[in-house]
Design a protein around this motif. Structure first.
Motif, PDB file in Angstrom:
ATOM      1  N   UNK B  63       0.850  -1.212   0.000  1.00 57.30           N
ATOM      2  CA  UNK B  63       0.000   0.000   0.000  1.00 57.30           C
ATOM      3  C   UNK B  63       0.882   1.257   0.000  1.00 57.30           C
ATOM      4  N   UNK B  64       1.922   1.241   0.851  1.00 54.61           N
ATOM      5  CA  UNK B  64       2.819   2.393   0.963  1.00 54.61           C
ATOM      6  C   UNK B  64       3.695   2.533  -0.283  1.00 54.61           C
ATOM      7  N   UNK B  65       4.225   1.408  -0.766  1.00 54.78           N
ATOM      8  CA  UNK B  65       5.141   1.472  -1.911  1.00 54.78           C
ATOM      9  C   UNK B  65       4.385   1.827  -3.205  1.00 54.78           C
ATOM     10  N   UNK B  66       3.202   1.275  -3.365  1.00 52.78           N
ATOM     11  CA  UNK B  66       2.406   1.605  -4.565  1.00 52.78           C
ATOM     12  C   UNK B  66       2.045   3.094  -4.553  1.00 52.78           C
ATOM     13  N   UNK B  67       1.638   3.592  -3.394  1.00 51.66           N
ATOM     14  CA  UNK B  67       1.290   5.013  -3.286  1.00 51.66           C
ATOM     15  C   UNK B  67       2.504   5.875  -3.639  1.00 51.66           C
ATOM     16  N   UNK B  68       3.664   5.513  -3.097  1.00 53.25           N
ATOM     17  CA  UNK B  68       4.884   6.284  -3.370  1.00 53.25           C
ATOM     18  C   UNK B  68       5.189   6.272  -4.864  1.00 53.25           C
ATOM     19  N   UNK B 151       6.149  11.949   0.921  1.00 52.49           N
ATOM     20  CA  UNK B 151       6.392  13.011   1.906  1.00 52.49           C
ATOM     21  C   UNK B 151       6.076  14.369   1.310  1.00 52.49           C
ATOM     22  N   UNK B 152       6.524  14.547   0.067  1.00 51.61           N
ATOM     23  CA  UNK B 152       6.284  15.817  -0.621  1.00 51.61           C
ATOM     24  C   UNK B 152       4.784  16.120  -0.643  1.00 51.61           C
ATOM     25  N   UNK B 153       3.991  15.122  -0.997  1.00 54.62           N
ATOM     26  CA  UNK B 153       2.550  15.318  -1.135  1.00 54.62           C
ATOM     27  C   UNK B 153       1.917  15.676   0.207  1.00 54.62           C
ATOM     28  N   UNK B 154       2.198  14.886   1.231  1.00 55.60           N
ATOM     29  CA  UNK B 154       1.514  15.103   2.508  1.00 55.60           C
ATOM     30  C   UNK B 154       1.982  16.383   3.211  1.00 55.60           C
ATOM     31  N   UNK B 155       3.263  16.715   3.078  1.00 53.18           N
ATOM     32  CA  UNK B 155       3.753  17.899   3.792  1.00 53.18           C
ATOM     33  C   UNK B 155       3.307  19.193   3.119  1.00 53.18           C
ATOM     34  N   UNK B 156       3.164  19.168   1.786  1.00 49.51           N
ATOM     35  CA  UNK B 156       2.630  20.357   1.099  1.00 49.51           C
ATOM     36  C   UNK B 156       1.212  20.615   1.609  1.00 49.51           C
ATOM     37  N   UNK B 157       0.423  19.571   1.665  1.00 50.17           N
ATOM     38  CA  UNK B 157      -0.964  19.714   2.131  1.00 50.17           C
ATOM     39  C   UNK B 157      -1.002  20.113   3.609  1.00 50.17           C
ATOM     40  N   UNK B 487      -5.289   7.103   1.380  1.00 44.30           N
ATOM     41  CA  UNK B 487      -6.611   7.127   0.749  1.00 44.30           C
ATOM     42  C   UNK B 487      -7.004   8.592   0.475  1.00 44.30           C
ATOM     43  N   UNK B 488      -6.816   9.448   1.470  1.00 46.75           N
ATOM     44  CA  UNK B 488      -7.162  10.863   1.306  1.00 46.75           C
ATOM     45  C   UNK B 488      -6.239  11.541   0.297  1.00 46.75           C
ATOM     46  N   UNK B 489      -4.959  11.159   0.325  1.00 43.81           N
ATOM     47  CA  UNK B 489      -3.986  11.804  -0.575  1.00 43.81           C
ATOM     48  C   UNK B 489      -4.336  11.553  -2.045  1.00 43.81           C
ATOM     49  N   UNK B 490      -4.893  10.378  -2.347  1.00 44.71           N
ATOM     50  CA  UNK B 490      -5.278  10.101  -3.737  1.00 44.71           C
ATOM     51  C   UNK B 490      -6.308  11.127  -4.229  1.00 44.71           C
TER      52      UNK B 490
END
Lengths: 145, 519
Positions: B63-68, B151-157, B487-490
């Motif tokens: 789940x983590x690696x696919x998202x990354x 990290x880039x995605x979640x920290x920007x948000x 899930x939310x990041x998608x």
């Protein structure tokens, strides 16, 4: 043309001596504006906890308000009552760099500071703010004993 | 993360053991808590760490690696394109001198790193290399590089949707971007996700971010000075944590925050010394890493075994996608939230690609892993599950022995480092838990104090008791954070893309300028 002088306060008697000397010089010059500056020593490379980070903006505002109220405003008021033009500035950062930058930005002729501020160990390792300023300044620096 | 051990094995074992022990008459308090807890939480823990059928590859790691990987592709390899820019931001090249005194990019990065660098980088890597062989290092680096995009995605948000209060303080994190971001997109369910995330975060903070750390710190200290009751370590740790988070004794926090980066540098420096001392082995080590990555070199599970261990270690170590970093990074003062995203992508690089890799290289190069001189393949232990090591060590002991081959006194420094890392992780997670707590129950001194006191009580319990199932459950909670967060990041990643496109075009056109001239 108005001559601009930058004076660095350090919250101690030495800063008061620098201010007195600047006041004396301004009296001799005549058309002169004094920038009374207090720099809160701060490094962007220091380490803080997450909670300190979250409160940092508020703390910064508090630090600026305290320094303005207790040090800079009384000094500016004193200069103004003696008929001089004066402005107060409080900034965070490296003391030498900040005084130098403000002097450059404001087109000041000279920076006036007093000798000594840090303790012996810090001064031996990193040099005092005053000596750093003397070495890096872009305008003449007067160091008051 | 510092607490990823053999989840499945322990989870299943404790379930069975818990049930068996419940039958016994003379039960200690620990055992009773374990039994009850295992019964209640066991199924959920097993679900979170459930492997894909026929493998021992937990779906949560995938789940983590696919998202990354998706974030990496969606943002056009942002971690490579903006790597130089991230360094410039950390150096302060784009920081307005008039904002001096606010939280700098460097400070936000250092704070977030102090929460992730720790036991996982030292013990977890040893476990991964011990089971998956040096080839695991290759996959760990790959996963670390991909994790930079998460990290880039979640920290920007995190910065974009944080709450700024009239008194100048801020609160940020996935809870806030889930709620506000979903509202902005007109999507339902943001608030539910946020509440779910906050609940997981509180349990994760109390367990993995606190009890496990106190527990491991006690084990380290007891290993040096001899066995003694864990409650003593617990009380001392709780007192110090209390002094920092409740008493606001900044001097302790400052000392720790200064020592931890120093320890990090010392660790990497020592690793470099070991590598230099064994310079003739560097070629062989890299040969083993690359050959092992694709053939397994005889480790259990071969290529897949190496891949699983590598991916798992990276995912557990750098927390990319978990959402914790978004809480830590959201305090930075910037008009461009995406700049904090760029800075945060350095975190998996430092944590996984540099520090974890150093550990793996030192273990590989030190000759602690036993190979068959004739075939060049690794010799497995009797159970056939891990590589045999000199002195039959594993975990921290293996890392310690590997460093000890070149620097005899380093194991002592390592022990101190582990304790300090544990402490700094606790301080960081106390904040993550606090933010989740205040999101649920509101900001305010009393609410905050309640959580902080609970946190300190759990510190004592963590050090004093051996509560396997409780810690397994809190690990499951931390990875549940990742389930909700990703899930939310998608849904929210298009908002980040908008920011990225706007920022890149302004950077190219020169609207965004450096304050410091290029050296």
């Amino acid at each position: 043309m108005t001559v601009k002088l930058v004076v660095g306060l350090d919250g101690q008697a030495s800063g008061e001596r620098a201010l007195a000397h600047a006041q004396h010089l301004a009296g001799l010059i005549g058309d002169c504006e004094l920038f009374v500056i207090y720099v809160i020593e701060w490094s962007p490379y220091s380490f803080q906890t997450a909670e300190e980070n979250a409160q940092r903006h508020r703390r910064r505002e508090e630090e600026i308000a305290t320094a303005t109220e207790r040090l800079v405003d009384p000094a500016v008021a004193k200069l103004r009552t003696s008929g001089l033009k004066a402005r107060g500035i409080v900034r965070h950062g490296d003391v030498a760099d900040t005084l130098n930058r403000i002097a450059r930005e404001e087109g000041a002729e000279q920076i006036i500071v007093a000798r000594m501020s840090e303790g012996g160990f810090v001064r031996r390792v990193f040099g005092s703010s005053t000596s750093n300023l003397v070495m890096g300044a872009v305008v003449p620096v007067t160091v008051v004993a | 993360m510092k607490h990823s051990q053999t989840f499945l094995a322990t989870g299943a074992a404790t379930l069975l053991a818990g049930a068996a022990r419940a039958q016994e008459e003379a039960l200690s308090l620990d055992d009773r808590v374990n039994a009850v807890f295992a019964d209640v939480t066991g199924p959920y823990v097993s679900f979170i760490f459930m492997p894909f059928p026929g493998t021992d590859f937990p779906w949560i790691v995938m789940w983590l690696v696919v998202a990354a990987t998706i974030f990496t592709l969606y943002f056009g390899f942002v971690q490579f394109r903006f790597f130089g820019h991230a360094i410039a931001l950390v150096k302060g090249d784009y920081s307005d001198p008039n904002d001096a005194g606010e939280v700098s990019h460097f400070q936000a990065l250092a704070t977030a790193l102090s929460g992730t660098v720790g036991l996982g980088n030292i013990a977890g890597v040893a476990v991964a290399v011990g089971i998956g062989g040096p080839g695991a290092t290759f996959w760990m680096i790959v996963a670390g590089l991909l994790g930079m995009a998460s990290k880039f995605t979640e920290c920007t948000l995190g910065v974009k949707y944080r709450n700024e209060y009239p008194d100048g303080t801020v609160s940020g994190g996935p809870m806030y971007y889930m709620q506000k971001g979903f509202e902005e997109l007109g999507l339902p369910g943001g608030r539910i996700l946020a509440v779910l995330f906050a609940v997981f975060c509180i349990f994760g903070a109390l367990g993995g971010g606190n009890m496990f750390q106190a527990n491991q710190a006690h084990a380290q200290i007891a290993g040096i000075v001899g066995d003694y009751p864990g409650i003593i370590t617990g009380l001392v740790f709780a007192a110090v944590v209390f002094a920092v988070i409740v008493g606001g004794i900044k001097s302790i926090a400052h000392v720790t925050e200064k020592i931890v980066p120093f320890m990090g540098l010392l660790y990497v420096g020592a690793a470099v010394i070991v590598l230099i001392a064994n310079y003739d082995m560097i070629g062989t080590a890299f040969g083993q890493i690359f050959a092992g990555a694709f053939t397994g070199l005889g480790v259990a599970g071969g290529l897949v075994g190496a891949l699983i261990q590598g991916f798992r270690r990276a995912a557990f170590s750098n927390e990319a996608g978990v959402g914790s970093a978004a809480i830590a990074h959201s305090a930075v003062r910037t008009n461009e939230p995406i700049t904090e995203g760029f800075v945060s992508l350095l975190e998996p690089l430092i944590d996984t690609v540099v520090i974890c890799t150093m550990t793996a290289l030192v273990i590989t190069i030190s000759g602690q892993l036993i190979t068959d001189p004739e075939t060049g393949r690794f010799v497995l232990d009797e159970a056939g599950t891990a590589i045999r090591t000199v002195g039959d060590t594993s975990g921290v002991a293996l890392t310690s022995a590997a460093f000890g081959t070149a620097i005899w006194w380093f194991p002592y420094v390592l022990a101190v480092a582990v304790v300090l890392f544990a402490f700094s992780t606790m301080i960081s997670w106390s904040y993550y838990g606090l933010k989740a707590w205040t999101y649920l129950f509101g900001e305010g001194r009393k609410t905050e104090l309640t959580f902080k006191v609970i946190f300190c009580v759990f510190t004592v319990i963590g050090a004093a008791a051996s509560l396997g199932p409780v810690i397994d459950f809190s690990d499951a909670m931390i990875f549940s954070m990742a389930v909700v967060n990703i899930f939310a990041l998608y849904f929210l990643m298009k908002l980040v893309k908008r920011e990225l496109e706007s920022y890149s075009s302004r950077l190219r056109s020169g609207k965004i300028q450096r304050f410091k001239a290029k050296a």
